[in-house]
Design a protein around this motif. Structure first.
Motif, mmCIF file in Angstrom:
data_model
loop_
_atom_site.group_PDB
_atom_site.id
_atom_site.type_symbol
_atom_site.label_atom_id
_atom_site.label_comp_id
_atom_site.label_asym_id
_atom_site.label_seq_id
_atom_site.Cartn_x
_atom_site.Cartn_y
_atom_site.Cartn_z
ATOM 1 N N PRO A 17 0.838 -1.206 0.000
ATOM 2 C CA PRO A 17 0.000 0.000 0.000
ATOM 3 C C PRO A 17 0.877 1.261 0.000
ATOM 4 C CG PRO A 17 -0.663 -1.516 1.743
ATOM 5 C CD PRO A 17 0.675 -1.971 1.250
ATOM 6 N N LEU A 18 0.688 2.101 -1.011
ATOM 7 C CA LEU A 18 1.434 3.344 -1.119
ATOM 8 C C LEU A 18 0.484 4.497 -1.421
ATOM 9 C CD1 LEU A 18 4.491 2.309 -3.352
ATOM 10 C CD2 LEU A 18 4.477 2.616 -0.869
ATOM 11 N N ALA A 19 0.844 5.670 -0.941
ATOM 12 C CA ALA A 19 0.108 6.892 -1.270
ATOM 13 C C ALA A 19 1.076 7.861 -1.927
ATOM 14 C CB ALA A 19 -0.502 7.512 -0.028
ATOM 15 N N LEU A 20 0.569 8.599 -2.890
ATOM 16 C CA LEU A 20 1.350 9.628 -3.586
ATOM 17 C C LEU A 20 0.752 10.986 -3.270
ATOM 18 C CD1 LEU A 20 3.622 10.271 -5.669
ATOM 19 C CD2 LEU A 20 1.872 10.064 -7.456
ATOM 20 N N VAL A 39 6.178 10.058 -1.761
ATOM 21 C CA VAL A 39 5.477 8.791 -1.584
ATOM 22 C C VAL A 39 5.447 8.453 -0.098
ATOM 23 C CG1 VAL A 39 5.544 6.313 -2.079
ATOM 24 C CG2 VAL A 39 6.087 7.953 -3.879
ATOM 25 N N VAL A 40 4.304 7.938 0.355
ATOM 26 C CA VAL A 40 4.111 7.630 1.777
ATOM 27 C C VAL A 40 3.595 6.199 1.908
ATOM 28 C CG1 VAL A 40 2.886 8.283 3.887
ATOM 29 C CG2 VAL A 40 3.581 10.053 2.253
ATOM 30 N N ASP A 41 4.180 5.439 2.851
ATOM 31 C CA ASP A 41 3.599 4.148 3.205
ATOM 32 C C ASP A 41 3.291 4.159 4.698
ATOM 33 O OD1 ASP A 41 5.958 3.585 4.610
ATOM 34 O OD2 ASP A 41 6.817 2.415 2.964
ATOM 35 N N HIS A 42 2.988 3.003 5.277
ATOM 36 C CA HIS A 42 2.597 2.973 6.689
ATOM 37 C C HIS A 42 3.749 3.326 7.626
ATOM 38 C CE1 HIS A 42 -1.518 1.646 6.368
ATOM 39 N NE2 HIS A 42 -1.182 0.631 5.571
ATOM 40 N N ALA A 43 4.984 3.185 7.151
ATOM 41 C CA ALA A 43 6.136 3.368 8.037
ATOM 42 C C ALA A 43 6.936 4.632 7.750
ATOM 43 C CB ALA A 43 7.051 2.150 7.944
ATOM 44 N N SER A 45 8.084 8.038 4.769
ATOM 45 C CA SER A 45 7.785 8.843 3.586
ATOM 46 C C SER A 45 9.080 9.024 2.803
ATOM 47 C CB SER A 45 7.202 10.207 3.979
ATOM 48 O OG SER A 45 8.124 10.950 4.749
ATOM 49 N N VAL A 46 8.968 9.116 1.483
ATOM 50 C CA VAL A 46 10.125 9.240 0.597
ATOM 51 C C VAL A 46 9.978 10.519 -0.201
ATOM 52 C CG1 VAL A 46 11.394 8.198 -1.312
ATOM 53 C CG2 VAL A 46 10.390 6.744 0.462
ATOM 54 N N ASP A 47 11.010 11.364 -0.154
ATOM 55 C CA ASP A 47 11.019 12.687 -0.769
ATOM 56 C C ASP A 47 10.245 13.659 0.116
ATOM 57 O OD1 ASP A 47 12.214 14.242 -2.779
ATOM 58 O OD2 ASP A 47 11.663 12.784 -4.296
ATOM 59 N N THR A 48 10.084 14.904 -0.335
ATOM 60 C CA THR A 48 9.503 15.934 0.528
ATOM 61 C C THR A 48 8.720 16.953 -0.279
ATOM 62 O OG1 THR A 48 10.033 17.711 2.112
ATOM 63 C CG2 THR A 48 11.664 17.251 0.408
ATOM 64 N N ILE A 49 7.655 17.466 0.307
ATOM 65 C CA ILE A 49 6.938 18.599 -0.274
ATOM 66 C C ILE A 49 7.274 19.894 0.460
ATOM 67 C CG2 ILE A 49 5.048 17.197 -1.184
ATOM 68 C CD1 ILE A 49 3.362 18.266 1.225
ATOM 69 N N GLY A 50 8.312 19.846 1.292
ATOM 70 C CA GLY A 50 8.773 21.072 1.941
ATOM 71 C C GLY A 50 8.938 21.001 3.437
ATOM 72 N N GLY A 51 8.545 19.887 4.043
ATOM 73 C CA GLY A 51 8.753 19.730 5.475
ATOM 74 C C GLY A 51 7.739 20.495 6.317
ATOM 75 N N GLN A 57 0.966 17.101 8.148
ATOM 76 C CA GLN A 57 -0.462 16.891 7.920
ATOM 77 C C GLN A 57 -0.707 16.117 6.638
ATOM 78 O OE1 GLN A 57 -3.090 20.175 8.479
ATOM 79 N NE2 GLN A 57 -2.301 20.682 10.499
ATOM 80 N N ALA A 58 0.098 16.384 5.609
ATOM 81 C CA ALA A 58 -0.059 15.645 4.350
ATOM 82 C C ALA A 58 0.219 14.159 4.556
ATOM 83 C CB ALA A 58 0.872 16.228 3.290
ATOM 84 N N ILE A 59 1.230 13.838 5.355
ATOM 85 C CA ILE A 59 1.551 12.437 5.629
ATOM 86 C C ILE A 59 0.398 11.763 6.379
ATOM 87 C CG2 ILE A 59 3.065 10.919 6.969
ATOM 88 C CD1 ILE A 59 5.372 12.831 6.226
#
Length: 316
Positions: A17-20, A39-43, A45-51, A57-59
């Motif tokens: 399961p992955l979320a983009l 990309v975010v999974d249950h454990a 997140s990979v990469d960043t939208i700015g921290g 909240q996005a995670i």
């Protein structure tokens, strides 16, 4: 160049399961620009939208959507005000989707400078590579896009942040022509009556220079407000912070001389003063009409060359 979020999607097992999370649009000062993804999974997140709080909240939203079937999506709007610990009142619009492993062909275009057209459907998201499609920028201001919404973006293209101060005739002419150029606009003014103008973030005059503290080093700053005192405060703030790619001030040679004289009296270092561009625009493009000035300034910004921060490309 490898892109972490793309690598994560490519390496994932089909049943993982992955979320983009995608930044669809920004207005005002924002940590990253449209096209930024993680990309975010249950454990993890990979990469960043700015921290920061925005990313936190996005995670949370991304992990919530993991409980839904692949293809599910939602749009979230975030005003970047005191609630999120932000200074300059920008806006960010995010697309959060549960990744459908059967619909990932589009990521192969991510390093090829291809135009990608996206359409929102009730049970999924359709993406198609279309080099002939026109770029259709979204706005973070106004009605949230829903089912049937379509937009295009150019993958593999870096965008230089453009911090534009002033929404008068020249500012508006510049803003009208930024679309489709490798520039990401953050547009500010201090006049309350401009609060409803699309794309403009209104900030109190005494707080406006603080917006420059968030500007990345590769940003270009163009100063053309309605008030010479505010122009000076912004110019001084832009020159005293770590060097930016461009600091431009609208005005004549006389205005330049007066500002430099005052900056010298106020102990702004000579190397900082030397970074000021005034008058703005290319000397080879004469004319004082707002449209001519806008084209001249944009040509000057494009001549700066490729933005330096390739690792934080807006469209990987």
């Amino acid at each position: 160049m490898t892109v972490p979020w793309i690598d994560r999607l490519r390496m994932a097992a089909p049943d993982t399961p992955l979320a983009l999370v995608t930044v669809l649009a920004t207005e005002g000062s924002a940590p990253r620009g449209a096209g930024t993804r993680m990309v975010v999974d249950h454990a993890v997140s990979v990469d960043t939208i700015g921290g920061g709080v925005l990313e936190h909240q996005a995670i949370e939203q991304a992990r919530a959507i993991l409980a839904h079937p692949p293809g599910n999506w939602r749009i979230q709007d975030y005003p970047l005000g005191p609630l999120l610990g932000q200074c300059c009142g920008g806006r960010v619009r995010l697309l959060i989707e549960r990744v459908d492993p059967a619909a990932l062909d589009w990521i192969d275009a991510a390093a090829n400078g291809t135009t990608l057209t996206t359409t929102l459907h009730p049970a999924g998201i359709a993406r198609a590579r279309d080099p002939m499609a026109a770029i259709l920028p979204l706005s973070a201001h106004g009605e949230r896009p829903g089912v049937g919404a379509t937009w295009s973006e150019r993958l593999g293209r870096e965008q230089r942040p453009l911090y534009l101060f002033g929404a008068g005739h020249v500012g508006r002419a510049i803003a009208r022509r930024v679309g489709g150029l490798p520039l990401r606009l953050a547009w500010f003014d201090s006049r309350p009556d401009l609060a409803e103008m699309p794309g403009v973030t209104v900030v109190d005059a005494d707080r406006l220079p603080a917006c420059l503290s968030d500007a990345p080093d590769e940003a270009a700053v163009v100063i053309l407000t309605h008030d010479h005192g505010l122009d000076y405060a912004l110019t001084k703030a832009a020159l005293l912070r770590p060097p930016l790619a461009y600091v431009g001030l609208i005005g004549s040679a006389t205005k330049r001389a007066r500002f430099l004289s005052r900056l010298t009296r106020e102990a702004v270092p000579a190397d900082a003063r030397a970074r000021l561009t005034c008058p703005i625009g290319l000397a080879a493009i004469p004319g004082k009409e707002p449209e001519v000035i806008a084209l001249s300034v944009l040509a000057q910004l494009l001549s700066l060359g490729q933005a330096e921060a390739a690792a934080t490309s807006e469209y990987p």
